[in-house]
Design a protein around this motif. Sequence first.
Motif, PDB file in Angstrom:
ATOM      1  N   ASN A   1      23.160  44.629 -41.513  1.00 27.49           N
ATOM      2  CA  ASN A   1      24.333  45.516 -41.575  1.00 27.49           C
ATOM      3  C   ASN A   1      24.477  46.418 -40.355  1.00 27.49           C
ATOM      4  OD1 ASN A   1      22.292  47.299 -42.058  1.00 27.49           O
ATOM      5  ND2 ASN A   1      22.972  47.931 -44.087  1.00 27.49           N
ATOM      6  N   SER A   2      23.560  46.321 -39.381  1.00 28.16           N
ATOM      7  CA  SER A   2      23.704  47.022 -38.097  1.00 28.16           C
ATOM      8  C   SER A   2      22.648  46.483 -37.145  1.00 28.16           C
ATOM      9  CB  SER A   2      23.519  48.540 -38.258  1.00 28.16           C
ATOM     10  OG  SER A   2      22.163  48.833 -38.522  1.00 28.16           O
ATOM     11  N   CYS A   3      22.831  46.811 -35.876  1.00 26.25           N
ATOM     12  CA  CYS A   3      21.794  46.447 -34.903  1.00 26.25           C
ATOM     13  C   CYS A   3      20.583  47.353 -35.083  1.00 26.25           C
ATOM     14  CB  CYS A   3      22.355  46.572 -33.487  1.00 26.25           C
ATOM     15  SG  CYS A   3      21.193  46.128 -32.207  1.00 26.25           S
ATOM     16  N   THR A   4      20.841  48.601 -35.471  1.00 25.44           N
ATOM     17  CA  THR A   4      19.711  49.515 -35.690  1.00 25.44           C
ATOM     18  C   THR A   4      18.762  48.915 -36.732  1.00 25.44           C
ATOM     19  OG1 THR A   4      21.212  51.353 -35.254  1.00 25.44           O
ATOM     20  CG2 THR A   4      19.110  51.900 -36.282  1.00 25.44           C
ATOM     21  N   GLU A   5      19.330  48.397 -37.826  1.00 21.07           N
ATOM     22  CA  GLU A   5      18.482  47.781 -38.857  1.00 21.07           C
ATOM     23  C   GLU A   5      17.892  46.460 -38.369  1.00 21.07           C
ATOM     24  OE1 GLU A   5      17.218  49.131 -41.487  1.00 21.07           O
ATOM     25  OE2 GLU A   5      18.339  50.937 -41.051  1.00 21.07           O
TER      26      GLU A   5
ATOM     27  N   PHE B   1      16.593  55.315 -20.986  1.00 21.51           N
ATOM     28  CA  PHE B   1      18.026  55.162 -20.747  1.00 21.51           C
ATOM     29  C   PHE B   1      18.586  54.064 -21.663  1.00 21.51           C
ATOM     30  CE2 PHE B   1      21.710  53.603 -18.326  1.00 21.51           C
ATOM     31  CZ  PHE B   1      22.372  54.788 -18.133  1.00 21.51           C
ATOM     32  N   THR B   2      18.730  54.396 -22.932  1.00 23.57           N
ATOM     33  CA  THR B   2      19.405  53.503 -23.880  1.00 23.57           C
ATOM     34  C   THR B   2      19.837  54.347 -25.071  1.00 23.57           C
ATOM     35  OG1 THR B   2      19.292  51.505 -25.223  1.00 23.57           O
ATOM     36  CG2 THR B   2      17.274  52.765 -25.056  1.00 23.57           C
ATOM     37  N   TYR B   3      20.593  53.734 -25.966  1.00 24.91           N
ATOM     38  CA  TYR B   3      21.036  54.495 -27.136  1.00 24.91           C
ATOM     39  C   TYR B   3      19.840  54.755 -28.039  1.00 24.91           C
ATOM     40  CZ  TYR B   3      24.115  56.064 -30.869  1.00 24.91           C
ATOM     41  OH  TYR B   3      24.748  56.806 -31.829  1.00 24.91           O
ATOM     42  N   VAL B   4      19.825  55.938 -28.624  1.00 26.89           N
ATOM     43  CA  VAL B   4      18.662  56.377 -29.398  1.00 26.89           C
ATOM     44  C   VAL B   4      18.464  55.540 -30.667  1.00 26.89           C
ATOM     45  CG1 VAL B   4      19.826  58.155 -30.779  1.00 26.89           C
ATOM     46  CG2 VAL B   4      17.421  58.472 -30.069  1.00 26.89           C
TER      47      VAL B   4
ATOM     48  N   GLU C   1      14.270  42.309 -27.726  1.00 31.46           N
ATOM     49  CA  GLU C   1      15.412  42.460 -26.814  1.00 31.46           C
ATOM     50  C   GLU C   1      16.555  43.111 -27.590  1.00 31.46           C
ATOM     51  OE1 GLU C   1      16.980  38.786 -25.308  1.00 31.46           O
ATOM     52  OE2 GLU C   1      18.184  39.796 -23.752  1.00 31.46           O
ATOM     53  N   ASP C   2      16.968  44.261 -27.128  1.00 32.79           N
ATOM     54  CA  ASP C   2      18.141  44.918 -27.721  1.00 32.79           C
ATOM     55  C   ASP C   2      19.357  44.440 -26.932  1.00 32.79           C
ATOM     56  OD1 ASP C   2      20.239  46.545 -28.376  1.00 32.79           O
ATOM     57  OD2 ASP C   2      19.080  48.413 -28.380  1.00 32.79           O
ATOM     58  N   ALA C   3      20.018  43.441 -27.498  1.00 33.04           N
ATOM     59  CA  ALA C   3      21.183  42.845 -26.842  1.00 33.04           C
ATOM     60  C   ALA C   3      22.473  43.331 -27.505  1.00 33.04           C
ATOM     61  CB  ALA C   3      21.082  41.324 -26.881  1.00 33.04           C
ATOM     62  N   ALA C   4      22.436  44.595 -27.969  1.00 33.01           N
ATOM     63  CA  ALA C   4      23.629  45.178 -28.616  1.00 33.01           C
ATOM     64  C   ALA C   4      24.847  45.083 -27.705  1.00 33.01           C
ATOM     65  CB  ALA C   4      23.366  46.640 -28.983  1.00 33.01           C
ATOM     66  N   HIS C   5      24.597  45.147 -26.388  1.00 35.46           N
ATOM     67  CA  HIS C   5      25.706  45.143 -25.424  1.00 35.46           C
ATOM     68  C   HIS C   5      26.000  43.746 -24.887  1.00 35.46           C
ATOM     69  CE1 HIS C   5      25.077  49.625 -24.076  1.00 35.46           C
ATOM     70  NE2 HIS C   5      25.013  49.466 -25.377  1.00 35.46           N
ATOM     71  N   ALA C   6      25.223  42.756 -25.248  1.00 34.27           N
ATOM     72  CA  ALA C   6      25.247  41.527 -24.449  1.00 34.27           C
ATOM     73  C   ALA C   6      25.573  40.267 -25.240  1.00 34.27           C
ATOM     74  CB  ALA C   6      23.895  41.368 -23.734  1.00 34.27           C
TER      75      ALA C   6
ATOM     76  N   PHE D   1      21.369  41.776 -31.969  1.00 34.16           N
ATOM     77  CA  PHE D   1      22.763  41.994 -31.562  1.00 34.16           C
ATOM     78  C   PHE D   1      23.395  43.062 -32.442  1.00 34.16           C
ATOM     79  CE2 PHE D   1      22.272  37.443 -30.251  1.00 34.16           C
ATOM     80  CZ  PHE D   1      22.561  37.607 -28.904  1.00 34.16           C
ATOM     81  N   SER D   2      24.447  43.672 -31.904  1.00 35.51           N
ATOM     82  CA  SER D   2      25.257  44.612 -32.690  1.00 35.51           C
ATOM     83  C   SER D   2      26.667  44.072 -32.841  1.00 35.51           C
ATOM     84  CB  SER D   2      25.338  45.975 -31.988  1.00 35.51           C
ATOM     85  OG  SER D   2      26.256  46.822 -32.681  1.00 35.51           O
ATOM     86  N   PHE D   3      27.194  44.193 -34.046  1.00 24.92           N
ATOM     87  CA  PHE D   3      28.615  43.918 -34.292  1.00 24.92           C
ATOM     88  C   PHE D   3      29.249  45.179 -34.885  1.00 24.92           C
ATOM     89  CE2 PHE D   3      26.260  39.853 -34.929  1.00 24.92           C
ATOM     90  CZ  PHE D   3      26.588  39.311 -33.691  1.00 24.92           C
TER      91      PHE D   3
ATOM     92  N   VAL E   1      32.756  49.126 -32.241  1.00 28.89           N
ATOM     93  CA  VAL E   1      33.371  49.051 -30.913  1.00 28.89           C
ATOM     94  C   VAL E   1      32.703  48.008 -30.011  1.00 28.89           C
ATOM     95  CG1 VAL E   1      34.188  51.425 -31.016  1.00 28.89           C
ATOM     96  CG2 VAL E   1      31.917  50.963 -30.078  1.00 28.89           C
ATOM     97  N   LYS E   2      31.897  47.156 -30.589  1.00 24.13           N
ATOM     98  CA  LYS E   2      31.179  46.197 -29.754  1.00 24.13           C
ATOM     99  C   LYS E   2      32.091  45.037 -29.340  1.00 24.13           C
ATOM    100  CE  LYS E   2      27.212  48.215 -29.405  1.00 24.13           C
ATOM    101  NZ  LYS E   2      27.398  49.358 -30.274  1.00 24.13           N
ATOM    102  N   MET E   3      31.547  44.127 -28.535  1.00 25.68           N
ATOM    103  CA  MET E   3      32.348  43.003 -28.031  1.00 25.68           C
ATOM    104  C   MET E   3      33.094  42.311 -29.169  1.00 25.68           C
ATOM    105  SD  MET E   3      33.381  41.151 -25.602  1.00 25.68           S
ATOM    106  CE  MET E   3      32.384  41.536 -24.159  1.00 25.68           C
TER     107      MET E   3
HETATM  108  C1  LIG Z   1      21.878  49.719 -26.724  1.00 25.10           C
HETATM  109  C2  LIG Z   1      22.208  49.894 -28.178  1.00 25.10           C
HETATM  110  N1  LIG Z   1      21.313  49.486 -29.095  1.00 25.10           N
HETATM  111  C3  LIG Z   1      21.539  49.613 -30.411  1.00 25.10           C
HETATM  112  C4  LIG Z   1      22.704  50.145 -30.869  1.00 25.10           C
HETATM  113  C5  LIG Z   1      22.919  50.308 -32.353  1.00 25.10           C
HETATM  114  O1  LIG Z   1      23.837  49.398 -32.819  1.00 25.10           O
HETATM  115  P1  LIG Z   1      24.438  49.591 -34.306  1.00 25.10           P
HETATM  116  O2  LIG Z   1      25.495  50.640 -34.185  1.00 25.10           O
HETATM  117  O3  LIG Z   1      24.988  48.239 -34.639  1.00 25.10           O
HETATM  118  O4  LIG Z   1      23.326  49.980 -35.186  1.00 25.10           O
HETATM  119  C6  LIG Z   1      23.689  50.564 -29.966  1.00 25.10           C
HETATM  120  C7  LIG Z   1      24.970  51.118 -30.450  1.00 25.10           C
HETATM  121  O5  LIG Z   1      25.867  51.425 -29.724  1.00 25.10           O
HETATM  122  C8  LIG Z   1      23.429  50.451 -28.574  1.00 25.10           C
HETATM  123  O6  LIG Z   1      24.310  50.862 -27.660  1.00 25.10           O
END
Ligand SMILES: Cc1ncc(COP(=O)(O)O)c(C=O)c1O
Length: 419
Positions: A87-91, A113-116, A185-190, A209-211, A214-216
């Motif tokens: 349900n999220s990239c964080t999870e 330098f990445t999202y927390v 690999e955090d490919a949330a952006h890729a 991956f993140s969907f 606002v993602k791709m």
């Molecule tokens: C680099 C990066 N990783 C992880 C996430 C988290 O993704 P999600 O919002 O799907 O949990 C983000 C969200 O913007 C992100 O920019």
Amino acid sequence: MLPAWRLLGRGLERPPRREGPVITATAATTASVHVPVYRPYLGEEVQEAARAALEAGWLGMGKLSRDFETGLEDYLGLTDRHVVSTNSCTEALHIAARLIGLGPGDEVICPSFTYVAGHQALSRTGADIVFCDVEPDTLCIDPDQVRALITDRTRAILAVDYLGLPCKLDELMQIAHEHGLRVIEDAAHAFGTLSDGRPVGSFGDITCFSFGPVKMMTTLEGGAVVTGDPADTQVLRELRHLGIDSDTDARYRNQRNWDFDVVRQGYRCHLGSVPSAIGLAQLAMVDEFIGNRQDYCRYYDAQLGDLDGLQLFETDWEGIAPYIYVVRVRDPELRQDLVEHLKSRGVATGIHFLGAHEFSFYADARRGPLDVTELATQQVLTLPLHPYMDTATLDRVVSGIRSFFEAAADGAEGIAQTA
Ligand SMILES: Cc1ncc(COP(=O)(O)O)c(C=O)c1O
């Protein structure tokens, strides 16, 4: 009569994609319209998919969830790797961390330098975050700095593909191999990026991956983990769904298995049917989103490349799926003024990212030198980038930036003349 996409209201219209660098102006853009940083496409195809899934009445994880996973596997050309949706990239990052057994006493080397979301997903296991610097050209984690930070407590590396640019995953995998580490690999952006011709997610260790909204491409909220080992896929399915061993296959047929065992500590982070249906609709259009965004990035590059006050990323965007368009304001003291100047012209901006090593929660985290990070966090500025933009909108952003630097140059000249 207006085409259907024009009847849907602001934020929903889908102008036809034109061959060539950018789409021509549409009525959607006037000087008074606010230009947001993001503007997800939620047009008729997406709404129809959501409607159909709602009408089908099976809302939880179900056949559509599996169809979405299969769709992702096909899109990424996976043959021996598998997708587990979340349900999220964080999870996704969190269950990846649980999969590899991260826990108290372990260290994981991460870019500051990445999202927390990445740091939070990993530190939730009790593992310690170790902050590492990024490379100046891509702002992706620096493999040499990773090497220097490895200790006998190191268990994993978090590799982030910043803004859609691929990190040096092969080199990181080599380091991991030498030291017995795992690479998340955090490919949330890729999503959709190619690295040496290979889709991100089709190689490496564990890819997330993140969907998100606002993602791709979006499932409203959503994510996925990709791994190569069938046993890992099974564990990820259990982690995703309350540690339950055998319910997933039944749910994938829109059924329930009422006789099951719980075999581990699990979480509840599966992707339901309606978001999956939205994801399938978005997946069918994602190549167009990527192609458009590449065009817009090239347009920005061409229009802003001569400004001494900005540093642009050196890429022709070929094979890159750009999630955001980021410039670096060479003089950090000017960044906030530029933000205000653009805001006064109705153009929103973003900042990706703050340095996580500055957050109080991570004040005690071990860290290496963070010189590139320190500078980048003060310089980066994210400009509007949407799946569908028109020339007038792009030009508004461009002219806002150009007028700012022209005024700054005039001011400097004026001061020089009166000195
Ligand atoms: C680099 C990066 N990783 C992880 C996430 C988290 O993704 P999600 O919002 O799907 O949990 C983000 C969200 O913007 C992100 O920019």
